[in-house]
Design an enzyme around this catalytic site. Structure first.
Site, PDB file in Angstrom:
ATOM      1  N   LYS A 135       0.839  -1.192   0.000  1.00 23.23           N
ATOM      2  CA  LYS A 135       0.000   0.000   0.000  1.00 23.23           C
ATOM      3  C   LYS A 135       0.889   1.263   0.000  1.00 23.23           C
ATOM      4  O   LYS A 135       2.110   1.175   0.208  1.00 23.23           O
ATOM      5  CB  LYS A 135      -0.906  -0.051   1.233  1.00 23.23           C
ATOM      6  CG  LYS A 135      -1.874  -1.252   1.220  1.00 23.23           C
ATOM      7  CD  LYS A 135      -2.757  -1.270   2.460  1.00 23.23           C
ATOM      8  CE  LYS A 135      -3.747  -2.412   2.400  1.00 23.23           C
ATOM      9  NZ  LYS A 135      -4.709  -2.356   3.543  1.00 23.23           N
ATOM     10  N   TYR A 177     -12.428  -2.805  -2.940  1.00 24.30           N
ATOM     11  CA  TYR A 177     -12.933  -2.809  -1.561  1.00 24.30           C
ATOM     12  C   TYR A 177     -14.460  -2.718  -1.519  1.00 24.30           C
ATOM     13  O   TYR A 177     -15.015  -2.210  -0.546  1.00 24.30           O
ATOM     14  CB  TYR A 177     -12.299  -1.655  -0.774  1.00 24.30           C
ATOM     15  CG  TYR A 177     -10.880  -1.938  -0.315  1.00 24.30           C
ATOM     16  CD1 TYR A 177     -10.563  -3.115   0.381  1.00 24.30           C
ATOM     17  CD2 TYR A 177      -9.851  -1.033  -0.537  1.00 24.30           C
ATOM     18  CE1 TYR A 177      -9.263  -3.375   0.819  1.00 24.30           C
ATOM     19  CE2 TYR A 177      -8.549  -1.281  -0.100  1.00 24.30           C
ATOM     20  CZ  TYR A 177      -8.269  -2.466   0.576  1.00 24.30           C
ATOM     21  OH  TYR A 177      -6.991  -2.723   1.021  1.00 24.30           O
ATOM     22  N   HIS A 185      -1.720  -5.441   1.405  1.00 22.43           N
ATOM     23  CA  HIS A 185      -2.996  -6.140   1.170  1.00 22.43           C
ATOM     24  C   HIS A 185      -2.710  -7.568   0.746  1.00 22.43           C
ATOM     25  O   HIS A 185      -1.760  -7.814   0.003  1.00 22.43           O
ATOM     26  CB  HIS A 185      -3.801  -5.444   0.060  1.00 22.43           C
ATOM     27  CG  HIS A 185      -4.914  -6.310  -0.464  1.00 22.43           C
ATOM     28  ND1 HIS A 185      -6.107  -6.456   0.207  1.00 22.43           N
ATOM     29  CD2 HIS A 185      -4.989  -7.126  -1.543  1.00 22.43           C
ATOM     30  CE1 HIS A 185      -6.880  -7.319  -0.462  1.00 22.43           C
ATOM     31  NE2 HIS A 185      -6.222  -7.732  -1.524  1.00 22.43           N
ATOM     32  N   GLU A 200      -9.785 -10.363  -7.636  1.00 25.52           N
ATOM     33  CA  GLU A 200      -8.829  -9.252  -7.515  1.00 25.52           C
ATOM     34  C   GLU A 200      -7.759  -9.335  -8.606  1.00 25.52           C
ATOM     35  O   GLU A 200      -7.349  -8.317  -9.164  1.00 25.52           O
ATOM     36  CB  GLU A 200      -8.195  -9.279  -6.124  1.00 25.52           C
ATOM     37  CG  GLU A 200      -9.192  -8.916  -5.024  1.00 25.52           C
ATOM     38  CD  GLU A 200      -8.638  -9.106  -3.614  1.00 25.52           C
ATOM     39  OE1 GLU A 200      -7.445  -9.453  -3.482  1.00 25.52           O
ATOM     40  OE2 GLU A 200      -9.393  -8.905  -2.654  1.00 25.52           O
TER      41      GLU A 200
HETATM   42  N1  ATP Z   1     -11.173   0.548  11.459  1.00 26.53           N
HETATM   43  C1  ATP Z   1     -10.425   0.852  10.399  1.00 26.53           C
HETATM   44  N2  ATP Z   1      -9.899   2.072  10.323  1.00 26.53           N
HETATM   45  C2  ATP Z   1      -9.156   2.422   9.270  1.00 26.53           C
HETATM   46  N3  ATP Z   1      -8.885   1.616   8.236  1.00 26.53           N
HETATM   47  C3  ATP Z   1      -9.396   0.397   8.255  1.00 26.53           C
HETATM   48  C4  ATP Z   1     -10.176  -0.066   9.346  1.00 26.53           C
HETATM   49  N4  ATP Z   1     -10.541  -1.320   9.089  1.00 26.53           N
HETATM   50  C5  ATP Z   1      -9.989  -1.598   7.926  1.00 26.53           C
HETATM   51  N5  ATP Z   1      -9.309  -0.586   7.424  1.00 26.53           N
HETATM   52  C6  ATP Z   1      -8.592  -0.542   6.180  1.00 26.53           C
HETATM   53  O1  ATP Z   1      -9.345  -1.225   5.225  1.00 26.53           O
HETATM   54  C7  ATP Z   1      -8.606  -2.295   4.735  1.00 26.53           C
HETATM   55  C8  ATP Z   1      -9.503  -3.392   4.375  1.00 26.53           C
HETATM   56  O2  ATP Z   1     -10.065  -3.966   5.497  1.00 26.53           O
HETATM   57  P1  ATP Z   1     -10.220  -5.476   5.532  1.00 26.53           P
HETATM   58  O3  ATP Z   1     -11.229  -5.764   6.580  1.00 26.53           O
HETATM   59  O4  ATP Z   1     -10.382  -6.035   4.156  1.00 26.53           O
HETATM   60  O5  ATP Z   1      -8.794  -5.852   6.097  1.00 26.53           O
HETATM   61  P2  ATP Z   1      -7.742  -6.781   5.455  1.00 26.53           P
HETATM   62  O6  ATP Z   1      -8.413  -7.817   4.623  1.00 26.53           O
HETATM   63  O7  ATP Z   1      -6.832  -7.230   6.555  1.00 26.53           O
HETATM   64  O8  ATP Z   1      -6.921  -5.780   4.546  1.00 26.53           O
HETATM   65  P3  ATP Z   1      -6.733  -5.842   2.999  1.00 26.53           P
HETATM   66  O9  ATP Z   1      -8.074  -6.156   2.413  1.00 26.53           O
HETATM   67  O10 ATP Z   1      -6.219  -4.478   2.692  1.00 26.53           O
HETATM   68  O11 ATP Z   1      -5.732  -6.954   2.834  1.00 26.53           O
HETATM   69  C9  ATP Z   1      -7.605  -2.604   5.817  1.00 26.53           C
HETATM   70  O12 ATP Z   1      -6.454  -3.261   5.353  1.00 26.53           O
HETATM   71  C10 ATP Z   1      -7.272  -1.250   6.303  1.00 26.53           C
HETATM   72  O13 ATP Z   1      -6.356  -0.626   5.438  1.00 26.53           O
HETATM   73  N1  DGI Z   2      -9.396   3.400   8.816  1.00 32.80           N
HETATM   74  C1  DGI Z   2      -9.777   2.107   8.959  1.00 32.80           C
HETATM   75  N2  DGI Z   2      -9.396   1.218   8.063  1.00 32.80           N
HETATM   76  C2  DGI Z   2      -9.788  -0.075   8.225  1.00 32.80           C
HETATM   77  C3  DGI Z   2     -10.563  -0.535   9.279  1.00 32.80           C
HETATM   78  N3  DGI Z   2     -10.798  -1.856   9.155  1.00 32.80           N
HETATM   79  C4  DGI Z   2     -10.169  -2.200   8.059  1.00 32.80           C
HETATM   80  N4  DGI Z   2      -9.560  -1.147   7.506  1.00 32.80           N
HETATM   81  C5  DGI Z   2      -8.770  -1.120   6.316  1.00 32.80           C
HETATM   82  C6  DGI Z   2      -7.478  -1.854   6.576  1.00 32.80           C
HETATM   83  C7  DGI Z   2      -7.676  -3.172   5.882  1.00 32.80           C
HETATM   84  O1  DGI Z   2      -6.464  -3.732   5.497  1.00 32.80           O
HETATM   85  C8  DGI Z   2      -8.551  -2.772   4.747  1.00 32.80           C
HETATM   86  C9  DGI Z   2      -9.248  -3.909   4.180  1.00 32.80           C
HETATM   87  O2  DGI Z   2     -10.047  -4.490   5.147  1.00 32.80           O
HETATM   88  P1  DGI Z   2     -10.246  -6.041   5.157  1.00 32.80           P
HETATM   89  O3  DGI Z   2     -10.256  -6.541   3.775  1.00 32.80           O
HETATM   90  O4  DGI Z   2     -11.396  -6.339   6.071  1.00 32.80           O
HETATM   91  O5  DGI Z   2      -8.966  -6.548   5.922  1.00 32.80           O
HETATM   92  P2  DGI Z   2      -7.615  -7.132   5.322  1.00 32.80           P
HETATM   93  O6  DGI Z   2      -8.076  -8.059   4.256  1.00 32.80           O
HETATM   94  O7  DGI Z   2      -6.833  -5.965   4.832  1.00 32.80           O
HETATM   95  O8  DGI Z   2      -6.962  -7.813   6.490  1.00 32.80           O
HETATM   96  O9  DGI Z   2      -9.422  -1.800   5.289  1.00 32.80           O
HETATM   97  C10 DGI Z   2     -10.964   0.442  10.243  1.00 32.80           C
HETATM   98  O10 DGI Z   2     -11.686   0.142  11.215  1.00 32.80           O
HETATM   99  N5  DGI Z   2     -10.546   1.738  10.042  1.00 32.80           N
HETATM  100 MG    MG Z   3      -9.418  -7.508   3.002  1.00 33.30          MG
END
Ligand code: ATP
Ligand code: DGI
Ligand code: MG
Length: 153
Positions: free
Chosen positions: A12, A52, A118, A129
């Site tokens: 990222k 997303y 990611h 994706e």
């Molecule tokens: N509470 C949050 N506050 C800020 N950003 C968040 C929060 N939750 C998720 N994100 C962002 O959204 C991304 C997507 O959330 P997701 O739940 O998919 O997490 P993730 O699957 O771990 O991450 P990714 O999809 O990016 O691999 C997170 O990686 C993070 O960058």
């Molecule tokens: N600002 C913010 N970003 C969040 C939050 N939860 C998730 N993200 C971001 C970080 C995650 O990497 C990203 C994608 O969410 P995700 O696909 O659920 O998780 P992940 O796949 O990245 O693990 O969204 C969140 O609660 N707040």
């Molecule tokens: Mg994710």
């Protein structure tokens, strides 16, 4: 080959700015996975909204798109045995506060909104994706010379 998979990994904008790209690639190489696609892009809100899509009702969705489009991302496709689940383990929990030391997020990040990398979270997600980010012609099907030493063929 059973368990043979592809997954999408992206460094990222925070990971690129902090010059972590090399260390992240190294972890996937040393685990035994094969890089089959790689590019650096400035992602648009369009592609990020699709990527997303499942998070579009979340309160942080707009800030997520702003962050993800704030600078270049390095998008990769990695291939190998069980690579989807293995890479999720290597990346660690979404919230770096919960990600153990030794994972990418646990070693390089502290806040959920700047979690460096990611990784696709399922084989179905990975397929979608990969199609979203890469035309098929940009993925290379090549033989890795050490493959017989990383899996039983
Ligand atoms: N509470 C949050 N506050 C800020 N950003 C968040 C929060 N939750 C998720 N994100 C962002 O959204 C991304 C997507 O959330 P997701 O739940 O998919 O997490 P993730 O699957 O771990 O991450 P990714 O999809 O990016 O691999 C997170 O990686 C993070 O960058
Ligand atoms: N600002 C913010 N970003 C969040 C939050 N939860 C998730 N993200 C971001 C970080 C995650 O990497 C990203 C994608 O969410 P995700 O696909 O659920 O998780 P992940 O796949 O990245 O693990 O969204 C969140 O609660 N707040
Ligand atoms: Mg994710």
């Amino acid at each position: 080959m059973s368990g043979w998979q592809r997954t999408l990994i992206a460094v990222k904008p925070d990971g690129v700015q902090r010059r972590l790209v090399g260390q992240i690639i190294q972890r996937f190489e040393q685990r035994g996975f094969k890089l089959v696609g790689l590019k650096m892009v400035q992602a648009s809100h369009g592609i990020l909204s699709e990527h997303y899509g499942e998070l579009r009702t979340k309160p942080f969705f707009q800030s997520l798109l702003t962050y993800m489009s704030s600078g270049p991302v390095v998008v990769m496709v990695w291939e190998g045995h069980n690579v989807v689940q293995a890479s999720r383990k290597m990346v660690g929990q979404t919230n770096p506060a919960e990600a153990p030391a030794g994972t990418i997020r646990g070693d390089f990040s502290v806040h959920v909104s700047r979690n460096v990398v990611h990784a696709s979270d399922s084989q179905e997600g990975a397929q979608k994706e990969i199609q979203l980010w890469f035309p098929a012609k940009d993925l290379l099907d090549w033989d890795c010379c050490d493959q017989i030493y990383t899996i039983e063929v």
